[in-house]
Design an enzyme around this catalytic site. Structure first.
Site, PDB file in Angstrom:
ATOM      1  N   HIS A 167       0.843  -1.208   0.000  1.00  0.00           N
ATOM      2  CA  HIS A 167       0.000   0.000   0.000  1.00  0.00           C
ATOM      3  C   HIS A 167       0.875   1.254   0.000  1.00  0.00           C
ATOM      4  CE1 HIS A 167      -3.061  -2.591   2.370  1.00  0.00           C
ATOM      5  NE2 HIS A 167      -3.632  -2.335   1.212  1.00  0.00           N
ATOM      6  N   LYS A 225     -21.727  -3.838   9.553  1.00  0.00           N
ATOM      7  CA  LYS A 225     -20.982  -5.110   9.530  1.00  0.00           C
ATOM      8  C   LYS A 225     -19.511  -4.838   9.834  1.00  0.00           C
ATOM      9  CE  LYS A 225     -22.993  -7.006   5.565  1.00  0.00           C
ATOM     10  NZ  LYS A 225     -22.555  -7.492   4.282  1.00  0.00           N
ATOM     11  N   ARG A 281      -1.664  -5.913  -8.739  1.00  0.00           N
ATOM     12  CA  ARG A 281      -0.635  -6.872  -8.315  1.00  0.00           C
ATOM     13  C   ARG A 281      -0.412  -7.958  -9.358  1.00  0.00           C
ATOM     14  NH1 ARG A 281      -3.237  -7.127  -2.397  1.00  0.00           N
ATOM     15  NH2 ARG A 281      -4.987  -6.518  -3.688  1.00  0.00           N
ATOM     16  N   SER A 316      -3.051  -7.598   2.790  1.00  0.00           N
ATOM     17  CA  SER A 316      -3.242  -7.512   4.244  1.00  0.00           C
ATOM     18  C   SER A 316      -3.689  -8.865   4.803  1.00  0.00           C
ATOM     19  CB  SER A 316      -4.296  -6.463   4.584  1.00  0.00           C
ATOM     20  OG  SER A 316      -3.886  -5.207   4.147  1.00  0.00           O
TER      21      SER A 316
HETATM   22  P1  ADP Z   1      -5.621  -6.107   0.553  1.00  0.00           P
HETATM   23  O1  ADP Z   1      -4.228  -5.681   0.817  1.00  0.00           O
HETATM   24  O2  ADP Z   1      -6.074  -7.196   1.476  1.00  0.00           O
HETATM   25  O3  ADP Z   1      -5.940  -6.401  -0.879  1.00  0.00           O
HETATM   26  P2  ADP Z   1      -6.956  -3.513   0.557  1.00  0.00           P
HETATM   27  O4  ADP Z   1      -8.417  -3.519   0.283  1.00  0.00           O
HETATM   28  O5  ADP Z   1      -6.553  -2.664   1.707  1.00  0.00           O
HETATM   29  O6  ADP Z   1      -6.546  -4.919   0.943  1.00  0.00           O
HETATM   30  O7  ADP Z   1      -6.169  -3.030  -0.720  1.00  0.00           O
HETATM   31  C1  ADP Z   1      -6.574  -1.830  -1.272  1.00  0.00           C
HETATM   32  C2  ADP Z   1      -5.895  -1.523  -2.554  1.00  0.00           C
HETATM   33  O8  ADP Z   1      -4.525  -1.276  -2.305  1.00  0.00           O
HETATM   34  C3  ADP Z   1      -5.924  -2.667  -3.563  1.00  0.00           C
HETATM   35  O9  ADP Z   1      -7.090  -2.624  -4.322  1.00  0.00           O
HETATM   36  C4  ADP Z   1      -4.705  -2.344  -4.404  1.00  0.00           C
HETATM   37  O10 ADP Z   1      -5.035  -1.341  -5.332  1.00  0.00           O
HETATM   38  C5  ADP Z   1      -3.751  -1.740  -3.391  1.00  0.00           C
HETATM   39  N1  ADP Z   1      -2.795  -2.735  -2.892  1.00  0.00           N
HETATM   40  C6  ADP Z   1      -2.944  -3.607  -1.889  1.00  0.00           C
HETATM   41  N2  ADP Z   1      -1.837  -4.362  -1.731  1.00  0.00           N
HETATM   42  C7  ADP Z   1      -0.968  -3.941  -2.676  1.00  0.00           C
HETATM   43  C8  ADP Z   1       0.351  -4.343  -3.067  1.00  0.00           C
HETATM   44  N3  ADP Z   1       0.978  -5.330  -2.459  1.00  0.00           N
HETATM   45  N4  ADP Z   1       0.916  -3.674  -4.077  1.00  0.00           N
HETATM   46  C9  ADP Z   1       0.254  -2.685  -4.709  1.00  0.00           C
HETATM   47  N5  ADP Z   1      -0.986  -2.290  -4.404  1.00  0.00           N
HETATM   48  C10 ADP Z   1      -1.587  -2.898  -3.411  1.00  0.00           C
END
Ligand code: ADP
Length: 160
Positions: A17, A41, A91, A128
């Protein structure tokens, strides 16, 4: 002022992120990191306030990044703040179908654009949920999440 939103659940924020947030910060004047939630929820390992706190700590160096939570449609959050674009990290192809659908729906609703950034290959396997799963079973996730997140994750999981 060019604004963009970087949405997600951030439960918790990972280095993947942060990579996207940092890159957005250098491309735009103002970056909103928006944590989506549903009051009816509630879910996740960390509360919304904890996620906000962690995001504040780890984005401190980016002076143009704001952190907020939102409920309901992301496009409404965008409309209220005059944000014309959403930025997302892609990703792998597995992200693509869903993200394409969301981007088309969001554009159809309010003409908010979605921009995709190719993930740094160092973090392309990171999510995450995977971080939480690995940490739950004692795996070493240092290097994949910021220090403060690692500390809170270890504390939270020790509480059971
Ligand atoms: P998760 O990490 O479980 O997918 P999120 O809903 O918090 O959860 O992720 C939000 C957004 O952040 C994703 O849709 C993507 O665009 C971006 N993101 C998440 N993880 C990564 C990563 N490892 N590399 C690049 N972007 C990411």
């Amino acid at each position: 002022m060019r604004r963009v939103v970087c949405p997600g659940s951030f439960d918790p924020v990972t280095n993947g992120h942060l990579d996207i947030i940092g890159r957005a910060s250098s491309l735009y004047d103002e970056v909103y990191v928006a944590i989506g939630f549903n009051r009816a929820k509630p879910s996740g390992l960390f509360t919304i306030d904890e996620r906000i706190e962690m995001l504040h700590e780890v984005t401190e160096q980016y002076k143009n990044v704001k952190v907020e939570a939102f409920e309901g449609l992301l496009v409404n959050f965008c409309k209220e703040r005059g944000i014309p674009a959403i930025i997302k990290g892609l990703r792998a192809v597995t992200d693509f179908d869903y993200e394409l659908q969301m981007a088309q729906m969001n554009y159809g609703l309010t003409e908010v654009e979605t921009l995709f950034v190719a993930t740094n290959p160092l973090y392309s396997f990171l999510s995450s949920s995977l971080i939480k799963e690995v940490a739950t079973y004692g795996g070493d996730v240092s290097g994949l999440v910021p220090e403060t997140v690692l500390r809170r994750l270890t504390e939270r999981l020790a509480q059971g």
